[in-house]
Design a protein around this motif. Structure first.
Motif, mmCIF file in Angstrom:
data_model
loop_
_atom_site.group_PDB
_atom_site.id
_atom_site.type_symbol
_atom_site.label_atom_id
_atom_site.label_comp_id
_atom_site.label_asym_id
_atom_site.label_seq_id
_atom_site.Cartn_x
_atom_site.Cartn_y
_atom_site.Cartn_z
ATOM 1 N N ASP A 379 49.614 27.976 52.323
ATOM 2 C CA ASP A 379 50.097 29.396 52.229
ATOM 3 C C ASP A 379 49.181 30.300 51.981
ATOM 4 O O ASP A 379 49.171 31.489 52.472
ATOM 5 C CB ASP A 379 51.539 29.208 51.489
ATOM 6 N N ALA A 380 48.412 30.168 50.828
ATOM 7 C CA ALA A 380 47.656 31.139 50.355
ATOM 8 C C ALA A 380 46.592 31.532 51.239
ATOM 9 O O ALA A 380 46.055 32.545 51.312
ATOM 10 C CB ALA A 380 46.859 30.430 48.872
ATOM 11 N N LEU A 381 46.211 30.461 51.966
ATOM 12 C CA LEU A 381 45.005 30.719 52.921
ATOM 13 C C LEU A 381 45.530 31.762 53.978
ATOM 14 O O LEU A 381 44.320 32.342 54.565
ATOM 15 C CB LEU A 381 44.676 29.547 53.759
ATOM 16 N N GLN A 382 46.796 31.891 54.396
ATOM 17 C CA GLN A 382 47.456 32.787 55.415
ATOM 18 C C GLN A 382 47.790 33.924 54.866
ATOM 19 O O GLN A 382 48.017 35.125 55.768
ATOM 20 C CB GLN A 382 48.393 31.994 55.997
ATOM 21 N N MET A 383 47.698 34.291 53.603
ATOM 22 C CA MET A 383 48.132 35.528 53.008
ATOM 23 C C MET A 383 46.964 36.556 53.095
ATOM 24 O O MET A 383 47.426 37.823 53.514
ATOM 25 C CB MET A 383 48.223 35.507 51.420
ATOM 26 N N LEU A 384 45.565 36.176 53.373
ATOM 27 C CA LEU A 384 44.822 36.908 53.624
ATOM 28 C C LEU A 384 44.054 36.275 54.860
ATOM 29 O O LEU A 384 43.762 34.982 54.679
ATOM 30 C CB LEU A 384 43.739 37.433 52.779
ATOM 31 N N GLU A 385 43.568 36.831 55.872
ATOM 32 C CA GLU A 385 42.660 36.155 56.847
ATOM 33 C C GLU A 385 41.558 35.446 56.161
ATOM 34 O O GLU A 385 40.659 36.083 55.944
ATOM 35 C CB GLU A 385 41.931 36.936 58.033
ATOM 36 N N ALA A 419 41.473 43.989 51.709
ATOM 37 C CA ALA A 419 43.006 43.664 51.549
ATOM 38 C C ALA A 419 43.626 43.122 50.373
ATOM 39 O O ALA A 419 44.540 42.991 50.467
ATOM 40 C CB ALA A 419 43.253 42.989 52.990
ATOM 41 N N MET A 420 43.012 42.527 49.499
ATOM 42 C CA MET A 420 43.344 41.706 48.384
ATOM 43 C C MET A 420 44.117 42.638 47.362
ATOM 44 O O MET A 420 43.740 43.536 47.154
ATOM 45 C CB MET A 420 42.029 41.093 47.712
ATOM 46 N N THR A 421 45.333 42.270 47.527
ATOM 47 C CA THR A 421 46.298 42.867 46.450
ATOM 48 C C THR A 421 46.104 41.977 44.881
ATOM 49 O O THR A 421 46.028 40.891 45.157
ATOM 50 C CB THR A 421 47.709 42.988 46.844
ATOM 51 N N SER A 422 46.794 42.721 44.141
ATOM 52 C CA SER A 422 47.053 41.991 42.939
ATOM 53 C C SER A 422 48.031 40.675 42.853
ATOM 54 O O SER A 422 47.856 39.898 42.246
ATOM 55 C CB SER A 422 47.617 43.191 41.794
ATOM 56 N N GLU A 423 49.127 40.984 43.799
ATOM 57 C CA GLU A 423 50.058 39.828 43.945
ATOM 58 C C GLU A 423 49.413 38.855 44.488
ATOM 59 O O GLU A 423 49.496 37.675 44.262
ATOM 60 C CB GLU A 423 51.299 40.435 44.966
#
Length: 523
Positions: A379-385, A419-423
């Motif tokens: 899931d984490a891998l797909q939060m950012l490409e 595109a990395m956000t704090s969340e």
């Protein structure tokens, strides 16, 4: 090639029924497993590359491979004495729909050999029309041939069950192709690949006979397949046929789990493209995951419905096995026994997939919490490409207890780190906290764990843009990059520091370039 000729031992044409019509015209072929056909002579054949490892496997000396006879035979310009080339007859389900007779439309089998107790069939792809070519010309172009040649051997060295490739040659002929099926055909350089496998039989070989209610030939083909490729199963009987289906199911599953492990997407898992031996076969619009994405397909034809997307490959394997079960039912006549094998495929996939993912994350002592940890990582891998190959390979450098280097380790795998956000950052940090705790339960040292992880997570795969760079050069007559990539991919799990430039994300120029992102079946 005197030594090579001494290994010829043909069984397919001597034990299976042939098409009695010798004319090379497009037609329906009944009650036969193949048609005799002669390869097309080419204008100016030239060998681009030959696999040294496969030469040795086939018992062909280096001197023989440099001969004029080798060039002519493996470009279709000469037929080996005492052999009769042929095209195989089969059907298939294409994108879930029965397509009827298909067959070797651009593949011509040269002969079979037996060497060191191994049987091999040699087949030319792109050597001219056959009775199964339908409206096509039976030829292949350089771009698709480079891709097939490199990927066949790359998959073998990755440890994925596969057909292989002996040689790659240009023909000197021009071939008309509409690359994107958009009404703009252009001439391209013709090429021929020599493909090698114990057999090129497919699910569709059996399906076509069943669809025509040709029970006699179906039994003959099944008995032949068991005799030569599953001899440990014993003499023909209902129990033997059931054991045969079970073995095909297990081999198919192993192949697909390996695809998932390395991020390979076949692109066109029609039943005519599934090997009865559980080998990766027919390298058409395949691709490698760049960003980790269960929904990605490399095939332009599949763009809308994504039937053959990465995450659906295990399901399609099962769907295809259902079609094969229906075909073999008249030989077995036991619905419950066949269903039990299909059900086992489902449960075995869950087990094998979990084990495979544990090994990719370095979890070698099973814990109940592993599945959730793996799912959360995906899931984490797909939060950012996030690049699949780089992320998994780099993860081996994580040191348990050293939380500071977790996210920093895989930063290079992000395609758009801005595109990395704090969340998202918090999700990753929380995951690495749990991962570090989980690794405390592993007996292996960090170095030992890294070594094992690097044995299942390749550093180098044949990314589409890499193939395209080699194709671009080859179309200009420069084959150096074909050779460089061929040698790089012989050791995909090794560090190879001199080749570090290939351990990199897909460049941005390749994101939407034809041949680098989506591909068609046109070759």
């Amino acid at each position: 090639m005197k030594t090579f000729k001494s290994h010829i031992n043909e069984t397919f044409t001597s034990e299976l029924p042939a098409d009695p019509i010798l004319e090379n015209s497009r037609r329906q072929v009944s009650e036969a497993c193949f048609s005799y056909v002669t390869p097309k002579h080419t204008a100016k054949p030239e060998l681009i590359h030959v696999s040294p490892e496969l030469l040795e496997t086939l018992g062909i000396s280096e001197a023989e491979s440099q001969s004029e006879e080798f060039l002519k035979v493996f470009t279709g310009n000469q037929v080996l004495e005492d052999t009769r080339p042929y095209a195989m007859c089969y059907g298939g389900h294409q994108f879930g729909n029965w397509a009827g007779q298909l067959g070797d439309g651009r593949a011509i089998n040269l002969t079979e050999i037996e060497y060191k107790n191994q049987r091999w069939a040699l087949q030319l792809k792109g050597a001219g029309p056959t009775p199964y070519s339908r409206t096509a010309d039976g030829l292949a172009v350089l771009r698709s041939s480079v891709r097939e040649y490199l990927c066949s051997e790359a998959m073998f060295h990755l440890g994925v069950p596969t057909t292989r490739a002996l040689s790659l040659a240009v023909t000197g002929d021009q071939v008309l192709r509409d690359v994107m099926y958009n009404g703009n055909p252009e001439y391209e350089e013709g090429a021929v690949v020599c493909r090698v496998a114990p057999s090129f039989l497919r699910f569709g070989s059996f399906e076509l006979l069943a669809s025509r209610e040709d029970a006699k030939t179906l039994k003959t083909l099944t008995d032949y397949t068991i005799k030569h490729f599953y001899p440990e199963l014993g003499a023909p009987s209902k129990a033997t046929y059931l054991a045969f289906f079970k073995e095909v199911s297990e081999r198919t599953l192993k192949m697909i789990v390996d695809w998932q492990r390395v991020g390979f997407v076949h692109g066109v898992m029609n039943t005519d493209n599934l090997s009865i031996l559980g080998l990766t076969i027919d390298y058409g619009p395949y691709g490698w995951l760049e960003g980790f994405d269960y929904g990605w397909t490399p095939n332009t034809t599949d763009r809308q419905h994504k039937r053959y997307r990465y995450g659906n490959q295990p399901n399609i394997g099962l769907w295809n096995l259902y079609q094969l079960a229906n075909v073999l039912y008249p030989l077995i006549e036991d619905v419950d026994a066949l269903q039990a094998i299909l059900d086992a495929y489902k449960s075995n996939f869950e087990t094998q997939s979990l084990q495979m993912m544990r090994s990719k994350l370095g979890l070698f002592e099973a814990e109940e919490s592993d599945l959730k940890l793996i799912q959360d990582f995906e899931d984490a891998l797909q939060m950012l490409e996030t690049d699949m190959t780089i992320a998994f390979r780099t993860l081996s450098k994580f040191e348990k207890g050293n939380l500071s280097n977790g996210l920093k380790l895989i930063e290079d795998a992000f395609y758009n780190p801005d595109a990395m956000t704090s969340e998202i950052e918090e999700v990753w940090k929380a995951w690495f906290d749990r991962y570090s705790d989980r690794l405390q339960k592993e007996a292996l040292s960090d170095a030992e764990r890294a070594s094992k992880m690097n044995g299942v997570n390749p550093k180098y795969v044949l990314r589409n843009y890499m193939s395209q760079l080699a194709i671009d050069d080859a179309e200009q007559g420069d084959y150096a990059l074909v050779d460089e990539l061929f040698n790089l991919l012989k050791n995909p799990y090794d560090e190879q520091p001199d080749s570090e430039k290939w351990f990199a994300k897909r460049p941005e120029w390749a994101r939407n370039k034809v041949g680098c992102s989506m591909l068609s079946c046109s070759s």
